[in-house]
Write a protein that holds these residues in place. Structure first.
Motif, PDB file in Angstrom:
ATOM      1  N   PHE A 198     -18.681  24.660  15.662  1.00  0.00           N
ATOM      2  CA  PHE A 198     -19.198  23.381  15.184  1.00  0.00           C
ATOM      3  C   PHE A 198     -18.521  22.262  15.974  1.00  0.00           C
ATOM      4  N   GLU A 199     -18.923  21.041  15.655  1.00  0.00           N
ATOM      5  CA  GLU A 199     -18.191  19.860  16.100  1.00  0.00           C
ATOM      6  C   GLU A 199     -17.794  19.044  14.876  1.00  0.00           C
ATOM      7  N   ILE A 200     -16.607  18.460  14.927  1.00  0.00           N
ATOM      8  CA  ILE A 200     -16.170  17.536  13.884  1.00  0.00           C
ATOM      9  C   ILE A 200     -15.851  16.207  14.559  1.00  0.00           C
ATOM     10  N   ASP A 201     -16.455  15.145  14.047  1.00  0.00           N
ATOM     11  CA  ASP A 201     -16.209  13.815  14.580  1.00  0.00           C
ATOM     12  C   ASP A 201     -14.871  13.314  14.031  1.00  0.00           C
ATOM     13  N   ILE A 202     -13.852  13.278  14.889  1.00  0.00           N
ATOM     14  CA  ILE A 202     -12.537  12.770  14.487  1.00  0.00           C
ATOM     15  C   ILE A 202     -12.319  11.426  15.168  1.00  0.00           C
ATOM     16  N   LEU A 203     -12.437  10.360  14.393  1.00  0.00           N
ATOM     17  CA  LEU A 203     -12.224   8.995  14.870  1.00  0.00           C
ATOM     18  C   LEU A 203     -13.085   8.695  16.089  1.00  0.00           C
ATOM     19  N   GLY A 204     -14.341   9.114  16.008  1.00  0.00           N
ATOM     20  CA  GLY A 204     -15.310   8.811  17.048  1.00  0.00           C
ATOM     21  C   GLY A 204     -15.369   9.806  18.175  1.00  0.00           C
ATOM     22  N   GLU A 205     -14.513  10.809  18.164  1.00  0.00           N
ATOM     23  CA  GLU A 205     -14.500  11.813  19.232  1.00  0.00           C
ATOM     24  C   GLU A 205     -14.996  13.151  18.695  1.00  0.00           C
ATOM     25  N   PRO A 206     -16.063  13.705  19.264  1.00  0.00           N
ATOM     26  CA  PRO A 206     -16.521  15.026  18.811  1.00  0.00           C
ATOM     27  C   PRO A 206     -15.550  16.109  19.279  1.00  0.00           C
ATOM     28  N   CYS A 207     -14.990  16.843  18.311  1.00  0.00           N
ATOM     29  CA  CYS A 207     -13.996  17.875  18.620  1.00  0.00           C
ATOM     30  C   CYS A 207     -14.558  19.239  18.235  1.00  0.00           C
ATOM     31  N   ALA A 208     -14.466  20.202  19.130  1.00  0.00           N
ATOM     32  CA  ALA A 208     -14.949  21.553  18.853  1.00  0.00           C
ATOM     33  C   ALA A 208     -14.141  22.171  17.720  1.00  0.00           C
ATOM     34  N   ALA A 209     -14.841  22.869  16.821  1.00  0.00           N
ATOM     35  CA  ALA A 209     -14.200  23.514  15.672  1.00  0.00           C
ATOM     36  C   ALA A 209     -14.761  24.912  15.525  1.00  0.00           C
ATOM     37  N   THR A 210     -13.886  25.890  15.311  1.00  0.00           N
ATOM     38  CA  THR A 210     -14.281  27.296  15.248  1.00  0.00           C
ATOM     39  C   THR A 210     -13.849  27.892  13.915  1.00  0.00           C
ATOM     40  N   VAL A 211     -14.779  28.533  13.214  1.00  0.00           N
ATOM     41  CA  VAL A 211     -14.479  29.156  11.927  1.00  0.00           C
ATOM     42  C   VAL A 211     -13.567  30.350  12.127  1.00  0.00           C
ATOM     43  N   ARG A 212     -12.547  30.446  11.290  1.00  0.00           N
ATOM     44  CA  ARG A 212     -11.656  31.610  11.278  1.00  0.00           C
ATOM     45  C   ARG A 212     -11.606  32.131   9.841  1.00  0.00           C
ATOM     46  N   LEU A 213     -12.318  33.220   9.589  1.00  0.00           N
ATOM     47  CA  LEU A 213     -12.395  33.741   8.231  1.00  0.00           C
ATOM     48  C   LEU A 213     -11.087  34.391   7.788  1.00  0.00           C
ATOM     49  N   ALA A 214     -10.397  35.028   8.711  1.00  0.00           N
ATOM     50  CA  ALA A 214      -9.089  35.606   8.370  1.00  0.00           C
ATOM     51  C   ALA A 214      -8.023  34.531   8.530  1.00  0.00           C
ATOM     52  N   PRO A 215      -6.969  34.562   7.703  1.00  0.00           N
ATOM     53  CA  PRO A 215      -5.887  33.584   7.874  1.00  0.00           C
ATOM     54  C   PRO A 215      -5.341  33.612   9.294  1.00  0.00           C
ATOM     55  N   LEU A 216      -5.080  32.444   9.837  1.00  0.00           N
ATOM     56  CA  LEU A 216      -4.569  32.363  11.199  1.00  0.00           C
ATOM     57  C   LEU A 216      -3.114  32.793  11.282  1.00  0.00           C
ATOM     58  N   TYR A 217      -2.423  32.771  10.152  1.00  0.00           N
ATOM     59  CA  TYR A 217      -1.039  33.228  10.106  1.00  0.00           C
ATOM     60  C   TYR A 217      -0.952  34.449   9.204  1.00  0.00           C
ATOM     61  N   ASP A 218      -0.347  35.512   9.694  1.00  0.00           N
ATOM     62  CA  ASP A 218      -0.117  36.733   8.911  1.00  0.00           C
ATOM     63  C   ASP A 218      -1.389  37.177   8.177  1.00  0.00           C
ATOM     64  N   PRO A 219      -2.452  37.485   8.925  1.00  0.00           N
ATOM     65  CA  PRO A 219      -3.738  37.797   8.281  1.00  0.00           C
ATOM     66  C   PRO A 219      -3.685  38.993   7.339  1.00  0.00           C
ATOM     67  N   GLU A 220      -2.769  39.926   7.541  1.00  0.00           N
ATOM     68  CA  GLU A 220      -2.665  41.096   6.656  1.00  0.00           C
ATOM     69  C   GLU A 220      -1.835  40.816   5.408  1.00  0.00           C
ATOM     70  N   GLY A 221      -1.189  39.664   5.341  1.00  0.00           N
ATOM     71  CA  GLY A 221      -0.393  39.314   4.174  1.00  0.00           C
ATOM     72  C   GLY A 221       0.886  40.110   4.032  1.00  0.00           C
ATOM     73  N   LEU A 222       1.395  40.645   5.125  1.00  0.00           N
ATOM     74  CA  LEU A 222       2.589  41.485   5.047  1.00  0.00           C
ATOM     75  C   LEU A 222       3.822  40.673   4.664  1.00  0.00           C
ATOM     76  N   ARG A 223       3.926  39.452   5.178  1.00  0.00           N
ATOM     77  CA  ARG A 223       5.100  38.632   4.872  1.00  0.00           C
ATOM     78  C   ARG A 223       5.064  38.149   3.424  1.00  0.00           C
ATOM     79  N   LEU A 224       3.861  37.845   2.942  1.00  0.00           N
ATOM     80  CA  LEU A 224       3.709  37.417   1.557  1.00  0.00           C
ATOM     81  C   LEU A 224       4.209  38.493   0.597  1.00  0.00           C
ATOM     82  N   ARG A 225       3.896  39.741   0.903  1.00  0.00           N
ATOM     83  CA  ARG A 225       4.286  40.839   0.021  1.00  0.00           C
ATOM     84  C   ARG A 225       5.750  41.234   0.214  1.00  0.00           C
ATOM     85  N   GLY A 226       6.325  40.792   1.313  1.00  0.00           N
ATOM     86  CA  GLY A 226       7.750  41.013   1.526  1.00  0.00           C
ATOM     87  C   GLY A 226       8.106  42.451   1.763  1.00  0.00           C
TER      88      GLY A 226
END
Length: 804
Positions: A776-804
């Motif tokens: 997609f594009e998101i208009d940020i303060l007048g500038e169209p910025c490319a935006a990409t959907v990430r369905l999995a969390p970008l950090y620790d997608p398996e949740g291993l750190r959360l579970r400890g």
């Protein structure tokens, strides 16, 4: 006069007239409006009549557009002209920050379907030749808006309501309001009693007094407001159309054409409170004395920016009182503890918002649901902290800033600090830069020693950016402490507690010793709460949610009619807390408890009542950062000791403080949504992804039928997190999400992900486009910025750190 009515609306200004009309339009023909004098005799008659769609809240913007569009409808139904001048709006920027603000408005308007465009100063001069362009660097034009005749518009509402069967009694003073056991009201007037099922306080300047009749003190206060009408201007002779209504941020001026001259008004920095304690009973269709000496410097700015105005005389000066709430938005909705008592007051922009307020309030009264998210107008956004003294300080601050920008990183100083936790001074000593949430001070970020605790208001990344990054990285690498006292907390106990919670919440209620994530739905199946429930015993529970929504949720619990053996109370001031997060969190907390915190012994979402050092506490294995984490709750008398012991025990583990800015970054890296930002009463379980916490096997809970129907049909849109190719600015909220040139969704929150080095935006897009990798594009303060959907969390997608 009628002896009874389904609803009595008190107040004959534009808001009361709109509420009367909308109630009649939904079929409540047995409704009565009472006005102590003539219609429009309070603030309405001397209003400038401006109408526009601009508001920082997208839903209020929608309601303002509805209001403007409605005027043609009530003209046709009533035969009464509203005196419409739909000449649009022009907003001028003199600084880069103001220009950024206009670009953000433009981005938001695209999704809302409002015709809005950034234009050059040359184009602005064509719309308003009175501008001196030397003082400005850019402009925004909006097709929606203009001005109307206040008296004509109010009478059009009333005539349309009467045509639908509603009644109006002028010169009828309300003397007392008394509730009956069945929730109806006895309304005592100087012309006799009226029995009403519902009472609506549209009292305007007298809303405060109508509140006192039922034992409440509404946070509303009137300010004197001046505007001037000039003699005819030669520059306007021969024009084919009116000049466009114009707002000048830098000059804190608004102006529009009035016949052959101009109307110019100001919201001066040192405004004057009117009737600070009580509104005079006999005030009707009166103006206040002029105060030119005080106001001259502010109008002179307007005469410089619009020099033609200074070359003609002043035909008339108007100084009249208008009411405000502490944040400038209206107060709308039901009041906790008072059945069938409604408010619609503090509506300063009555000709922009009155129609929308009538719409949502009529729905709310008929269906127990306003039909859309109006949290930012809901009277429940203020709690007990909004005392008369608080209101008397915050309203003048808001008045003075009415045409100043509200930057996303700006914290307003008036009436602060009011609510402080026992560790407030300790956090200050650690470098905390504070914000206020529901009146309670909370740390936003921490300035290292020698760094000024100031932040330049900006729509772009501020000087706090590197320090927030350091906090985020320290939490991910070691261990951090965040004060959670600003969360909303509620205790529910009694033999019937579990059965009541099972009906109020859509989730499976946890068993003793466990915590569960707990969506709460309204009957239409929309999200009114994203909370957690900790079961301390079969008859005792701790509920935690958004601090901003404390009064909102308390009202919802009250309306959900707990049985006599269920006790619900706020724990906002009786429980304080901290979150300990990071890979060293277990090592730190283990030093202060005898409970075995090993991964198999104390699992994710376990909860125990135990001693943490000296403090008797509730300990939960939970958090909002996506790291191994714990939340610790104790009473205020132990809280400072708990904090000191945690700091001492964490010294060799590298314990750091982190604030709300870091928390926003960390939670978006994990794809977590937040109530009041991402999850609001406009959204459903399926749209938000909270359906995974709904127990569809339960036979009954509020909103079940709607939630089951949505599961069968599938949601029309979905909440997603996107990585954005942004530069020096991140999204703020309600920017348009664009696909193939068309706005298909909007942003709800955003932050920079410091531990993944990506700008992040959360928002809603059509389900068919909610695919991993979708661009997609998101208009940020007048500038169209490319935006990409990430369905999995970008950090620790398996949740291993959360579970400890």
């Amino acid at each position: 006069m009628k002896a009874s009515a389904r609803a009595v609306v008190i107040g004959g200004g534009v808001v009361g007239a709109s509420v009367l009309y909308h109630l009649a339009r939904i079929g409540w023909t047995d409704v009565l409006l009472l006005e102590k004098s003539e219609l429009t005799s309070g603030s309405t008659w001397h209003a400038a009549g401006g109408m526009h769609t601009f508001n920082g809240e997208a839903n209020i913007s929608r309601l303002q557009k509805y209001t403007i569009d409605l005027y043609r409808e009530i003209e046709a139904l009533s035969g009464q002209a509203c005196g419409l001048h739909p000449n649009g709006g022009l907003m001028l920027a003199a600084t880069r920050g103001e220009l950024d603000s206009l670009k953000l408005i433009c981005s938001r308007a695209r999704y809302l379907g409002m015709e809005t465009e950034m234009i050059t100063l040359a184009q602005a001069l064509e719309l308003n030749p009175l501008i001196d362009p030397r003082y400005f660097i850019g402009a925004l034009w909006r097709a929606d808006g203009g001005h109307c005749d206040p008296s004509g518009t109010t009478h059009a509402y009333v005539k349309a309501a009467r045509a639908l069967g509603a009644s109006v009694e002028r010169f009828t003073r309300v003397l007392a309001l008394a509730p009956r056991a069945d929730g109806s009201w006895d309304v005592t007037t100087d012309k006799g009693p009226v029995h009403a099922e519902h009472v609506v306080n549209c009292g305007g300047l007298w809303a405060r007094e109508l509140g006192r009749m039922v034992g409440i003190e509404l946070p509303v206060l009137a300010m004197e407001h001046h505007y001037l009408l000039t003699e005819d201007l030669p520059e306007l002779r021969g024009r084919a159309s009116e000049i466009v209504n114009t707002t000048d941020y830098a000059g804190e001026i608004y102006m529009r054409q009035e016949r052959g001259g101009a109307l110019i008004g100001t919201y001066e920095p040192h405004g004057v409170v009117w009737a600070p304690e009580r509104t005079p009973d006999d005030f009707a269709m009166q103006l206040l004395p002029d105060d030119f000496e005080r106001l001259a410097p502010y109008f002179e700015v307007g005469f410089r920016h619009f020099p033609a105005l200074g070359r003609v005389g002043i035909r008339k000066a108007v100084n009249g009182p208008f009411t405000f709430a502490p944040d400038g938005n209206p107060l709308v909705g039901p009041v906790r503890g008072l059945r069938n008592y409604w408010v619609a007051c503090a509506v300063m922009a009555g000709f922009s918002q009155g129609g929308g307020i009538g719409l949502v309030l009529s729905r709310w009264m008929a269906d127990n649901d306003p039909g859309q998210d109006i949290l930012s107008m809901d009277v429940a956004r203020f709690g007990a902290f909004a005392t008369p003294k608080y209101t008397s300080i915050k309203v003048p601050e808001n008045y003075a800033r009415r045409f100043r920008l509200a930057y996303p990183n700006e914290e307003l100083p008036a009436a602060r600090p009011v609510r402080r936790s026992p560790i407030y001074d300790r956090l200050q000593a650690a470098g905390a830069v504070m914000g206020a949430n529901f009146g309670l001070e909370n740390a936003l970020w921490f300035a290292p020693q020698g760094v000024p605790r100031t932040e330049t208001p900006s729509y772009r990344r501020s000087e706090a950016f590197p320090f927030v990054r350091a906090e985020c990285q320290a939490v991910r690498a070691g261990v951090g402490l965040y004060e959670t006292s600003n969360y909303g907390k509620y205790e529910v106990s009694g033999a019937g507690a579990r059965a009541w919670l099972d009906r109020v919440f859509a989730c499976r209620i946890p068993r003793p010793g466990r915590l569960g994530l707990a969506p709460m739905l309204n009957p239409a199946g929309r999200i009114v709460g994203d909370l957690s429930i900790a079961c301390l015993a079969p008859d005792r529970y701790l509920i935690v949610g958004s601090g901003f929504a404390e009064e909102f949720h308390l009202r919802w619990f009250w309306q959900s009619a707990p049985a006599p053996d269920v006790f619900v109370r706020s724990a906002a001031s009786t429980l304080c807390g901290v979150s300990i997060a990071g890979p060293q969190a277990r090592a730190l907390v283990q030093r202060l408890v005898r409970l075995d915190l090993g991964a198999g012994a104390f699992r994710l979402f376990d909860v125990r009542e135990t001693a943490v050092g000296f403090a008797p506490a509730i300990l939960t294995r939970a958090g909002f950062t996506g790291e191994l984490g714990y939340e610790i709750w104790t009473t205020p008398d132990y809280f400072a000791t708990l904090y000191d012991e945690l700091c001492e025990a964490g010294t060799d583990l590298g314990l750091v403080h982190f604030g709300g800015r870091a928390l926003s970054s960390l939670r978006l890296e994990k794809g977590y949504g937040s109530f009041n930002k991402d999850f609001r009463p406009d959204y459903t379980p399926g749209e938000t992804g909270l359906d995974r916490f709904v127990d569809f096997a339960k036979a009954d809970f509020t909103g079940r039928a709607a939630a089951v129907a949505e599961r069968a049909a599938g949601p029309k849109r979905r909440f997603v997190v996107m990585e954005v190719e942004a530069h020096d600015a991140d999204v703020v909220g309600y920017e348009s999400i664009v696909k193939d040139g068309a706005a298909v969704g909007y942003v709800t929150s955003g932050a920079y992900g410091h531990c993944i080095a990506k700008s992040l935006a959360a928002g809603y897009v059509p389900t068919a486009l909610a695919r991993d990798g979708e661009r997609f594009e998101i208009d940020i303060l007048g500038e169209p910025c490319a935006a990409t959907v990430r369905l999995a969390p970008l950090y620790d997608p398996e949740g291993l750190r959360l579970r400890g």
